[in-house]
Structures are given as C-alpha cells and as structure tokens.
Write an enzyme that holds these catalytic residues in place. Structure first.
Site, mmCIF file in Angstrom:
data_model
loop_
_atom_site.group_PDB
_atom_site.id
_atom_site.type_symbol
_atom_site.label_atom_id
_atom_site.label_comp_id
_atom_site.label_asym_id
_atom_site.label_seq_id
_atom_site.Cartn_x
_atom_site.Cartn_y
_atom_site.Cartn_z
ATOM 1 C CD GLU A 37 -2.793 -1.223 2.427
ATOM 2 O OE1 GLU A 37 -2.760 -0.298 3.268
ATOM 3 O OE2 GLU A 37 -3.544 -2.208 2.553
ATOM 4 C CB CYS A 38 4.322 1.733 -0.505
ATOM 5 S SG CYS A 38 5.693 2.892 -0.630
ATOM 6 N N GLY A 39 3.242 4.260 -2.130
ATOM 7 C CA GLY A 39 3.319 4.970 -3.401
ATOM 8 C C GLY A 39 4.305 4.334 -4.367
#
Length: 161
Positions: A37-39
């Site tokens: 769920e990271c950029g």
C-alpha cells in the site's frame, strides 16, 4: 558469528518454508523491502520485469514485505501473495514479512545496512522499496533509494552477470 556474505543468512518464504540464501549462491540478487500500500508499490511490475529479463543469466529479485513504514503492509502472508500475483504478476521469491530496522530488524537487514550505509553514512532503512544489489559472491555492491526506478539499476545488474 559475523556473516561473510548474504549467502550465510537463513530466511523464510512468505509461506513460512525455509529459504536459506545459500540456495541463491552464485546468483546476482536484488533484495528489496516491499509493501502493498505504498506509493512505490507499482515498482513491483518493474522488479518483475528485471527478474524475468535476467533470470536465465543467474539473477533473482527477492522481496521482503515489511510493515514498518506507515503501516503499508498490513496483510497476512496470503493477502500479500494474492495481491502481488494478481496485481503485478510477481513470481520472484517473496520472503516472510520482517522488520528491516530497529531492535527487531532481521539479521540479514542488519548486515545489508551495515555493509552498505545510505546517504551520509546512515544505516537505517528510511522507507519501503530500498534496494540492495548483491554480486555472485554474496557481497553487497550497491544500495538504491526507494525512489530509484528498478529499470535504472539494469546496467549495474548487467555488469555483474
């Protein structure tokens, strides 16, 4: 015991089975702490492309999911595996979810960060998708920031193959 190379470390696969890094002896590796769920999560696709491009020449990406940065890897092993396969076609080895910094940091990451410190000599991993390039002898030869696009590491991988 002081490790002579990354091949001296014992790790586990995402499914909990043993994944001794000695099994990768003689290969060039790119070890990455990952999160779903990271950029930077879209880097999974580029990491898979590197893996596919060079696997037949003795290269492997190994991802280690980590939930230490903004809680961006909250899922269990099944959720992580499903997410990576469904969204990015990940087939490279994924290790179990580990800590990569602090007192509970996995011994592999203690070795990686002490061998290849970051900017200004800091050892701590600052965010998801920090990458470590390992040569065929198991020595750390490069450390790349999370924002470094995997494809930009290709020339360094090729030089080691």
């Amino acid at each position: 015991m002081t490790a002579a190379s990354v091949f001296d470390f014992e790790t586990r696969r995402l499914d909990g089975s043993a994944m001794p890094l000695a099994d990768f002896r003689g290969k060039v590796l790119l070890i990455v702490n990952t999160a779903s769920e990271c950029g930077f999560t879209p880097q999974y696709a580029a990491l898979q492309k590197l893996h596919d491009s060079y696997a037949d020449r003795g290269f492997s990406v190994i991802g280690f999911p980590c939930n230490q940065f903004g809680g961006q890897e909250p899922g269990d092993a099944t959720a992580i595996a499903t997410f990576c396969e469904r969204n990015f076609g990940v087939s490279f080895p994924l290790g179990e979810k580990i800590d990569v910094k602090g007192e509970q940091a996995h011994p592999l990451y203690r070795h990686l960060t002490s061998t290849a410190p970051g900017i200004l000599g800091t050892e701590a991993i600052k965010w998801n998708f920090t990458k470590f390039l390992i040569d065929r002898e198991g020595q750390v030869v490069g450390r790349y920031a999370p924002a470094t696009k995997p494809e930009s590491i290709a020339k360094d991988i090729e030089a080691l193959l």
